[in-house]
Design an enzyme around this catalytic site. Structure first.
Site, mmCIF file in Angstrom:
data_model
loop_
_atom_site.group_PDB
_atom_site.id
_atom_site.type_symbol
_atom_site.label_atom_id
_atom_site.label_comp_id
_atom_site.label_asym_id
_atom_site.label_seq_id
_atom_site.Cartn_x
_atom_site.Cartn_y
_atom_site.Cartn_z
ATOM 1 N N GLY A 19 11.262 26.667 -8.928
ATOM 2 C CA GLY A 19 10.727 27.592 -9.926
ATOM 3 C C GLY A 19 9.489 28.269 -9.342
ATOM 4 O O GLY A 19 8.894 27.948 -8.368
ATOM 5 N N VAL A 21 6.557 28.210 -10.533
ATOM 6 C CA VAL A 21 5.331 27.337 -10.690
ATOM 7 C C VAL A 21 5.491 26.249 -9.565
ATOM 8 O O VAL A 21 4.506 26.137 -8.625
ATOM 9 C CB VAL A 21 4.906 26.706 -11.949
ATOM 10 C CG1 VAL A 21 3.876 25.683 -12.005
ATOM 11 C CG2 VAL A 21 4.809 27.765 -13.410
ATOM 12 N N ARG A 42 18.176 20.640 -7.517
ATOM 13 C CA ARG A 42 19.061 19.823 -8.827
ATOM 14 C C ARG A 42 20.168 19.322 -8.308
ATOM 15 O O ARG A 42 20.737 18.271 -8.971
ATOM 16 C CB ARG A 42 19.326 21.060 -9.765
ATOM 17 C CG ARG A 42 19.889 20.447 -10.980
ATOM 18 C CD ARG A 42 19.941 21.222 -12.220
ATOM 19 N NE ARG A 42 20.211 20.614 -13.515
ATOM 20 C CZ ARG A 42 20.338 21.084 -14.916
ATOM 21 N NH1 ARG A 42 19.805 22.072 -14.818
ATOM 22 N NH2 ARG A 42 20.710 20.582 -15.927
ATOM 23 N N LEU A 45 19.101 16.186 -6.728
ATOM 24 C CA LEU A 45 18.498 14.959 -7.785
ATOM 25 C C LEU A 45 18.602 15.797 -8.979
ATOM 26 O O LEU A 45 17.748 16.735 -9.389
ATOM 27 C CB LEU A 45 17.202 14.830 -7.334
ATOM 28 C CG LEU A 45 16.393 13.863 -8.655
ATOM 29 C CD1 LEU A 45 17.079 12.743 -8.599
ATOM 30 C CD2 LEU A 45 15.042 13.532 -8.149
ATOM 31 N N GLY A 112 2.467 21.879 -19.078
ATOM 32 C CA GLY A 112 2.983 22.205 -20.118
ATOM 33 C C GLY A 112 3.228 23.631 -20.413
ATOM 34 O O GLY A 112 3.307 24.580 -19.514
ATOM 35 N N LYS A 146 6.832 20.152 -24.943
ATOM 36 C CA LYS A 146 6.102 20.114 -24.251
ATOM 37 C C LYS A 146 4.911 19.252 -24.851
ATOM 38 O O LYS A 146 4.168 18.538 -24.069
ATOM 39 C CB LYS A 146 5.507 21.521 -23.782
ATOM 40 C CG LYS A 146 6.268 22.306 -22.968
ATOM 41 C CD LYS A 146 6.417 21.671 -21.636
ATOM 42 C CE LYS A 146 7.305 22.511 -20.811
ATOM 43 N NZ LYS A 146 7.236 21.875 -19.484
ATOM 44 N N ASN A 171 0.536 32.481 -20.281
ATOM 45 C CA ASN A 171 1.666 32.936 -19.863
ATOM 46 C C ASN A 171 1.568 33.218 -18.351
ATOM 47 O O ASN A 171 0.556 33.869 -17.887
ATOM 48 C CB ASN A 171 2.001 34.523 -20.815
ATOM 49 C CG ASN A 171 2.085 34.367 -22.123
ATOM 50 O OD1 ASN A 171 3.090 33.747 -22.516
ATOM 51 N ND2 ASN A 171 1.177 34.536 -22.908
ATOM 52 N N HIS A 185 10.815 36.214 -19.107
ATOM 53 C CA HIS A 185 9.532 36.481 -20.064
ATOM 54 C C HIS A 185 9.133 37.975 -19.992
ATOM 55 O O HIS A 185 9.803 38.499 -19.299
ATOM 56 C CB HIS A 185 8.520 35.480 -19.633
ATOM 57 C CG HIS A 185 8.784 34.208 -19.957
ATOM 58 N ND1 HIS A 185 9.126 33.099 -18.967
ATOM 59 C CD2 HIS A 185 8.524 33.441 -21.101
ATOM 60 C CE1 HIS A 185 9.270 31.967 -19.459
ATOM 61 N NE2 HIS A 185 8.750 32.169 -20.846
ATOM 62 N N TRP A 208 10.606 45.700 -26.593
ATOM 63 C CA TRP A 208 10.614 44.868 -27.898
ATOM 64 C C TRP A 208 9.281 44.643 -28.836
ATOM 65 O O TRP A 208 8.394 44.613 -28.090
ATOM 66 C CB TRP A 208 11.157 43.422 -27.566
ATOM 67 C CG TRP A 208 12.706 43.464 -27.558
ATOM 68 C CD1 TRP A 208 13.627 44.167 -27.312
ATOM 69 C CD2 TRP A 208 13.451 42.310 -28.174
ATOM 70 N NE1 TRP A 208 14.766 43.956 -27.262
ATOM 71 C CE2 TRP A 208 14.875 42.556 -27.971
ATOM 72 C CE3 TRP A 208 12.929 41.071 -28.634
ATOM 73 C CZ2 TRP A 208 15.710 41.751 -28.222
ATOM 74 C CZ3 TRP A 208 14.010 39.953 -28.864
ATOM 75 C CH2 TRP A 208 15.519 40.494 -28.759
ATOM 76 N N ARG A 215 -1.793 38.986 -25.743
ATOM 77 C CA ARG A 215 -1.132 37.929 -24.750
ATOM 78 C C ARG A 215 -2.338 37.837 -23.516
ATOM 79 O O ARG A 215 -2.878 38.811 -23.190
ATOM 80 C CB ARG A 215 0.072 37.986 -24.340
ATOM 81 C CG ARG A 215 1.036 38.001 -25.435
ATOM 82 C CD ARG A 215 1.249 36.515 -25.793
ATOM 83 N NE ARG A 215 2.497 36.423 -26.845
ATOM 84 C CZ ARG A 215 2.304 36.703 -28.133
ATOM 85 N NH1 ARG A 215 1.028 36.975 -28.506
ATOM 86 N NH2 ARG A 215 3.278 36.448 -29.032
#
Length: 328
Positions: A19, A21, A42, A45, A112, A146, A171, A185, A208, A215
């Site tokens: 990912g 992060v 994945r 594991l 989180g 979270k 974010n 996102h 949108w 933010r």
């Protein structure tokens, strides 16, 4: 007090290394000289499989764990798949944290999200705002998952004396982000949309929401650096700035902007010169989300990558990898 091994000898498991992060954390650890970084895809594991996670922990015996694995998405994805968002995230957290404890892992960092705070929390949002009000409805299942992760860490610390820490990022964006046209996102969604508008010479770009929500955005390499910084704090220093039932630490830049300002910045970065049209019939989400990062600054760390600089880095990465991302 825990005696830690030298960096070069520590075996560190990064859950979710593919990912955005997790991959940034791996890059950071490699820069710092970590030589024993354990990762699993994945298919190798499945963190939803309790027995598989337990067997992995017993076999590998990592010294430390970065729990960056999660099911993530934007407003549309959270609204469309609420069951998957709450179920998968809670199960991954529970399996990983419990198996870490059973295998004797003393130090773990859980990642989180700033969406844990109430929709109408006072701005900037302090750690103390947790569980003091109603959550934003569009991502409530994810937020609850979270929050559960934070409380899992706190509970194992209280009952078993573990040193499981939590960081709540604002974010994030950067290399490895999800550029899916529907489930991503706001930053990667807009980068892709503006890129395509440039390619198609579109006269306008539809965005949108009203453009007024504010933010805070942070480059993922800053997040990785902050995560390692918090993980490396001496136990007594960490406890000096946290409490047994308030152990999480906000991670952000301390600065925010409107979605309109973000879109205008992305237009500059991508070279788009057309009109920006905002669809106010679409949901805005929380009116403002700015983290109070004074606790993190007190612990000796603050962000170093500015928004436009970070967006330029990210767009360069996108252009280099767009064929792999199946983006025209």
């Amino acid at each position: 007090m825990e005696k830690r091994k030298p960096v070069s000898d520590r075996k560190v498991f990064v859950a979710g290394h593919r990912g955005m992060v997790g991959s940034a954390i791996v890059r950071r650890l490699e820069i710092l000289g970590y030589e024993h970084i354990v990762t699993r895809t994945r298919s190798e594991l499945d963190l939803l499989d309790q027995r598989a996670v337990f067997d992995f922990m017993q076999s590998e015996k990592p010294d430390e764990i970065y729990l960056a694995a999660a099911k993530v998405g934007g407003i549309l994805a959270n609204n469309t798949y609420p069951a998957e968002f709450i179920y998968e995230n809670i199960v991954v957290e529970a399996n990983t944290i419990h198996a870490a404890h059973l295998s004797g892992v003393q130090r773990l960092l859980f990642l989180g999200s700033s969406c844990i705070y109430p929709r109408d929390a006072q701005q900037p949002m302090q750690e103390e705002a947790l569980i003091t009000g109603v959550l934003e409805p569009t991502n409530e299942p994810y937020a609850i998952a979270k929050i559960a992760g934070i409380k899992l860490c706190e509970s194992y610390n209280r009952q078993y004396g573990r040193d499981y820490r939590s960081v709540m990022p604002t974010n994030l964006y950067g290399p490895g982000d999800n550029f899916h046209p529907e489930n991503s996102h706001v930053v990667p969604a807009l980068l892709r949309r503006f890129h395509e508008a440039v390619q198609e010479k579109a006269p306008e770009v539809l965005i949108w929401g009203s453009g007024t929500p504010m933010r805070e955005f942070m480059h993922v390499d800053d997040m990785a650096a902050a995560s390692v910084h918090v993980m490396d704090l001496e136990e007594d220093v960490h406890r000096q700035y946290t409490r047994p039932m308030l152990s999480h630490i906000n991670v952000g830049t301390g600065q925010d902007c409107t979605i309109r300002e973000l879109a205008e910045t992305i237009a500059r970065v991508t070279g788009y010169g057309g009109r920006l049209v905002f669809d106010a019939t679409k949901p805005d989400g929380t009116p403002r989300k700015l983290l109070d990062v004074s606790r993190l600054k007190s612990l000796g760390w603050q962000a170093g990558i500015g928004l436009e600089e970070g967006l330029n880095y990210t767009y360069a990465w996108f252009l280099k990898h767009k064929e792999d991302l199946k983006v025209c």
